[in-house]
Design an enzyme around this catalytic site. Structure first.
Site, PDB file in Angstrom:
ATOM      1  N   ASP A  96      10.549   5.194 -10.800  1.00  0.00           N
ATOM      2  CA  ASP A  96      10.958   5.681 -12.117  1.00  0.00           C
ATOM      3  C   ASP A  96      11.549   4.535 -12.930  1.00  0.00           C
ATOM      4  OD1 ASP A  96      10.166   8.285 -11.586  1.00  0.00           O
ATOM      5  OD2 ASP A  96      12.087   8.764 -10.617  1.00  0.00           O
ATOM      6  N   HIS A 131       4.158   4.788 -11.500  1.00  0.00           N
ATOM      7  CA  HIS A 131       5.142   5.825 -11.845  1.00  0.00           C
ATOM      8  C   HIS A 131       5.152   6.981 -10.843  1.00  0.00           C
ATOM      9  CE1 HIS A 131       8.168   7.353 -14.354  1.00  0.00           C
ATOM     10  NE2 HIS A 131       7.680   7.024 -15.532  1.00  0.00           N
TER      11      HIS A 131
END
Length: 412
Positions: A389, A385
């Site tokens: 995204d 992450h």
């Protein structure tokens, strides 16, 4: 003058290696190019060949010893020739394991009963060794039929034919060491490979904030694609194309559109790689290894089939080089051949994503009019992450779904 044998540097990040086993004993004669010992690094096991012809005068480190790179591990020279001695111990002081000292060094292994055993060197003709290396076959798995049990060309060719028959099996079998009565209730030391796997996976899970995207695809067209490719690829390569081979190519096409999925995070910024280098997880007896197909975007499915088959065979034989298991920018882990529906995978550092592939199974699916049995496959994408995204991961999986369900989209 005695020739030094050193611990080689087998990779850019290698600082030390573990001597797994010696193929020779002190006093034996070796020829230049003969295997001397096997080294376990943080990536792969490799045989180290003799740099010269002569007699093994001295072995300085026993099996299991951890040795820094460029450190002398043995001497080769003429019989009776002296070897350098850095110094002597004080009276009564015992030498450390692997230290270069005057006197005898124990290079045998002892069993629980105290009986000493020694590892015999594999006898094989030069042509047999060359062919075995070319075919990716471990000589230790071959029974020699030549004089004195020597492995000859015919033995290697026979082993190659046996492997070719075995590779036609769709479901691979991963042999595991049996749990014997002697080890039940005891702590069994980790192998070097298992130590490295544990270290890297803990590091990845701790430093990379993972999130997962699940995607179900209709695999009817993928199954048809493989059926059509089977005779074509087999005619060109002599090999059976697998679903993994096809997935490598299709995933590479999707990655080209979404370069963040094969980028790497660093403290200085995001590294965008020039090529799509896809690693494929291969299960071994004591762990797993990830050989890498380089520049997949430039290769055909036939080329991928040939290269990946060679990498997998040599991975199982412990014959991969450090270059062949490094440089990956994305990884595919396929457990579908074991009947696994779906699973999540841990990202292989320093990559930013890994795709876990489940089995292709017939399931009842509503096609808009009726409920019909169709081939379905579950894919799970693990992402870092810090770089990727959710929206980007979802778009990547949507595009991958399109490519797998409508193969003609590969031409766009």
């Amino acid at each position: 003058m005695a020739r030094e044998v050193i611990m080689p540097k087998l990779g850019l990040t290698m600082e030390e290696g573990v001597i797994n086993k010696w193929f020779v004993r002190e006093g034996e004669r070796v020829e230049k190019g003969d295997p001397l010992f096997e080294v376990a690094t943080d990536k792969v096991n490799m045989e180290v060949e003799s740099p010269a012809s002569g007699v093994v005068l001295k072995i300085l480190y026993p099996e299991g010893a951890t040795v820094p790179i460029t450190e002398v591990v043995a001497y080769i020279g003429e019989e009776g020739e002296e070897v350098p001695v850095p110094g002597k111990k004080a009276p009564g002081e015992q030498p450390e394991a692997g230290e270069r000292v005057a006197g005898e060094q124990v290079m045998t292994q002892k069993t629980e009963t105290g009986t000493e055993t020694a590892k015999e060197r594999i006898k094989a003709s030069p042509l047999a060794r060359k062919l075995a290396q070319e075919y990716g076959i471990d000589l230790a798995t071959i029974t020699g039929t030549g004089p004195g049990g020597r492995i000859v060309k015919e033995d290697v060719e026979r082993a190659k034919r046996a492997l070719e028959e075995a590779k036609k099996q769709e479901i691979p079998v991963v042999e595991e060491a049996p749990v014997t009565e002697e080890v039940k209730g005891k702590v069994v030391p980790l192998s070097r490979m298992r130590q490295i796997i544990a270290q890297r996976m803990v590091e990845s899970a701790r430093t990379k904030p993972h999130f997962f995207v699940f995607q179900e695809i209709l695999a009817e067209e993928l199954v048809k694609m493989r059926e059509r490719l089977l005779p074509l690829v087999e005619k060109e390569t002599g090999l059976r194309v697998s679903y993994t081979d096809i997935l490598v190519k299709v995933v590479a096409k999707a990655l080209e559109r979404y370069p963040l999925l094969y980028a790497s995070f660093t403290e200085e910024g995001i590294v965008f790689h020039e090529h799509v280098n896809i690693g494929v997880a291969v299960a071994l007896e004591d762990g797993l290894i990830v050989p890498v197909v380089k520049e997949v975007e430039r290769k055909s499915i036939a080329q991928i089939t040939r290269e990946l088959h060679d990498l997998v065979e040599r991975a199982k034989a412990g014959k991969l080089t450090p270059e062949e298991i490094s440089g990956g920018t994305f990884t595919i882990s396929n457990l579908g051949m074991f009947g696994v529906d779906a699973f999540t995978a841990i990202i292989n550092p320093p990559e930013s994503a890994i795709l876990a592939c489940g089995a292709i199974k017939k399931k009842p699916v509503f096609d808009g009019k009726d409920i019909v049995p169709l081939a379905v496959m579950e894919l799970v994408l693990s992402c870092d992450h810090r770089i990727v995204d959710g929206a980007v991961a979802a778009q990547f999986m949507q595009f991958l779904k399109t490519l797998l369900e409508e193969p003609f989209a590969l031409l766009l």
